[in-house]
Write an enzyme that holds these catalytic residues in place. Structure first.
Site, short mmCIF file in Angstrom:
data_model
loop_
_atom_site.label_atom_id
_atom_site.label_comp_id
_atom_site.label_asym_id
_atom_site.label_seq_id
_atom_site.Cartn_x
_atom_site.Cartn_y
_atom_site.Cartn_z
N THR A 18 21.57 -10.32 10.93
CA THR A 18 21.66 -8.87 11.05
C THR A 18 23.13 -8.47 11.02
OG1 THR A 18 19.64 -8.85 12.35
CG2 THR A 18 21.03 -6.89 12.48
N ALA A 48 17.72 -14.77 3.07
CA ALA A 48 16.87 -13.58 3.06
C ALA A 48 17.25 -12.65 1.91
CB ALA A 48 16.99 -12.85 4.39
N THR A 227 29.46 -18.59 -11.21
CA THR A 227 29.59 -17.14 -11.41
C THR A 227 31.05 -16.72 -11.23
OG1 THR A 227 29.11 -16.58 -9.11
CG2 THR A 227 27.23 -16.71 -10.60
N THR A 248 28.78 -10.33 -18.30
CA THR A 248 27.87 -9.42 -17.60
C THR A 248 28.11 -7.99 -18.11
OG1 THR A 248 27.07 -8.74 -15.42
CG2 THR A 248 29.44 -9.10 -15.61
N GLY A 260 26.33 -11.95 -5.49
CA GLY A 260 26.00 -13.36 -5.68
C GLY A 260 24.55 -13.65 -5.30
N ASP A 261 24.10 -13.09 -4.18
CA ASP A 261 22.73 -13.34 -3.73
C ASP A 261 21.72 -12.66 -4.65
OD1 ASP A 261 23.62 -14.84 -1.61
OD2 ASP A 261 23.62 -13.16 -0.20
N GLY A 298 25.96 -1.42 -0.04
CA GLY A 298 25.11 -2.24 0.81
C GLY A 298 24.72 -3.55 0.14
N1 LIG Z 1 32.33 -6.14 -10.85
C1 LIG Z 1 31.21 -6.61 -11.42
N2 LIG Z 1 30.75 -6.07 -12.57
C2 LIG Z 1 29.63 -6.51 -13.17
N3 LIG Z 1 28.90 -7.53 -12.68
C3 LIG Z 1 29.30 -8.12 -11.55
C4 LIG Z 1 30.48 -7.70 -10.86
N4 LIG Z 1 30.62 -8.47 -9.75
C5 LIG Z 1 29.58 -9.34 -9.77
N5 LIG Z 1 28.79 -9.14 -10.83
C6 LIG Z 1 27.57 -9.89 -11.22
O1 LIG Z 1 27.14 -10.65 -10.10
C7 LIG Z 1 27.23 -12.06 -10.38
C8 LIG Z 1 27.68 -12.78 -9.13
O2 LIG Z 1 28.92 -12.26 -8.72
P1 LIG Z 1 30.06 -13.13 -8.01
O3 LIG Z 1 30.52 -14.20 -8.92
O4 LIG Z 1 31.09 -12.15 -7.54
O5 LIG Z 1 29.28 -13.81 -6.81
P2 LIG Z 1 29.76 -14.05 -5.32
O6 LIG Z 1 31.22 -14.38 -5.32
O7 LIG Z 1 28.83 -15.03 -4.74
O8 LIG Z 1 29.54 -12.59 -4.75
P3 LIG Z 1 29.47 -12.02 -3.26
O9 LIG Z 1 30.06 -13.08 -2.36
O10 LIG Z 1 30.28 -10.76 -3.36
O11 LIG Z 1 28.04 -11.76 -3.04
C9 LIG Z 1 28.20 -12.17 -11.55
O12 LIG Z 1 27.95 -13.34 -12.30
C10 LIG Z 1 27.88 -10.89 -12.31
O13 LIG Z 1 26.72 -11.05 -13.09
K LIG Z 2 26.17 -3.89 -3.43
#
Ligand SMILES: Nc1ncnc2c1ncn2[C@@H]1O[C@H](COP(=O)(O)OP(=O)(O)OP(=O)(O)O)[C@@H](O)[C@H]1O
Ligand SMILES: [K+]
Length: 314
Positions: A18, A48, A227, A248, A260-261, A298
């Protein structure tokens, strides 16, 4: 009494947290009290979040997790029910509180976060045994590292042994990942910082990710996706060691929290429901879904549902 075998698209073995978010002009110094401007709570936790994204896309999902027997835990159970996630393999404990993440955000958008994993760390082998039918009869089992890593590994091993596809998201980053994770994983998914820690290659570009993927494939998993935020992601598979860069969508980024999730949850959905689709096309679609989460504030609140998506994604 008839005993029906459960059959889920995606079973997530993972965490629930949470989020407790306070907005203040500036972050307090040690010993100082500052007045906040706004407070809100949010449903989080990597496991989740990924499960909710898969469910919103239409996957039949179940969550194997541990919550505290407290109000946060009760609210989380309701959140799963509202999103159509099975709570049959979830339990609440008196031994610890529901995992929380108190977060402070200042006017510059900088934050300070404390994560107390609490009940998440009490998910154990016995819980997996109780969920074993769901795990071994599902299409995809999805794990991360916000619960005890040995429990995630046990769940992936159980799935792998029974021919169930496994997706592993190596987050949050750890340097000493048990090498068996690579053996039992079909799709290994990491971000730039996780890839860096796991391979000792500083990953900041497509080229770096290509090199990192190659090292991770050599460790034994069937395919690797790294990613790269707005840079999309790089996919490499054992069948085709030539890396594929999947860009993307260009979006106006409002809040990247939870992207990422969203990506990992969408990936699991497509692997489960479209087993014959090529992994590069699955990755492209998951990337599209994740990019949409960036366009809204969010975490779970920013995850799109199937009825708000173009038909050509399905
Ligand atoms: N600024 C952005 N514009 C378009 N797509 C994005 C952007 N940021 C993230 N994404 C999409 O989300 C996917 C995962 O993002 P990222 O690589 O930032 O994961 P992460 O570092 O695990 O993210 P977080 O920790 O913020 O949840 C990317 O491969 C892309 O498809
Ligand atoms: K978001």
């Amino acid at each position: 009494m008839t005993c029906l075998t459960p059959s889920f698209d995606v079973v997530v073995v993972g965490s629930c947290m949470t989020d407790l978010v306070s907005y203040t002009e500036r972050l307090p110094k040690p010993g100082e009290t500052v007045r906040g401007k706004k407070f809100l709570t949010g449903f989080g936790g990597k496991g989740a979040n990924q499960c909710i994204q898969a469910a919103r896309l239409g996957a039949k999902t179940a969550m194997v997790c541990k919550l505290g027997n407290d109000s946060f835990g009760n609210d989380y159970v309701e959140n799963f029910k509202t999103n159509g996630v099975s709570t049959d393999y979830l339990s609440q404990t008196e031994e610890a509180r529901t995992g929380v993440a108190p977060i402070m955000v200042n006017d510059e958008g900088q934050n300070a976060i404390v994560i107390v994993a609490g009940a998440n760390l009490l998910l154990n082998s016995n819980d997996l045994r109780k969920a074993s039918k769901a795990i071994i009869h599902s299409k995809v089992v999805l794990g991360q590292l916000e619960i005890r890593p040995d429990i995630t590994l046990e769940a992936l091993r159980m799935a792998h042994k029974n021919g169930v596809k496994t997706v592993f998201n190596s987050a949050p980053a750890v340097a000493d990942l048990d090498p068996e994770f690579y053996q039992v994983t079909d799709v290994f998914c990491c971000n730039e910082s996780e890839a860096t820690i796991l391979t000792d290659i500083e990953v900041t570009s497509v080229e770096d990710a290509e090199m990192a993927n190659s090292i991770l494939l050599d460790k034994g998993c069937k395919s690797v996706i790294t990613t790269l935020g707005a840079g999309g992601c790089v996919l490499t598979t054992q069948e085709n060691r030539t890396p594929i860069h999947v860009p993307t969508r260009k979006v106006k980024a409002l809040d990247t929290t939870g992207a990422g999730d969203s990506f990992v949850g969408a990936l699991a959905f497509y692997i489960a429901q479209y087993p014959h689709l090529q992994l590069d096309e699955i990755t492209r679609r998951a990337s599209h879904i994740a990019s949409m989460s960036v366009e809204a504030h969010g975490t779970q609140g920013s995850y799109v549902s199937r009825n708000n998506l173009p038909e050509d994604l399905f």
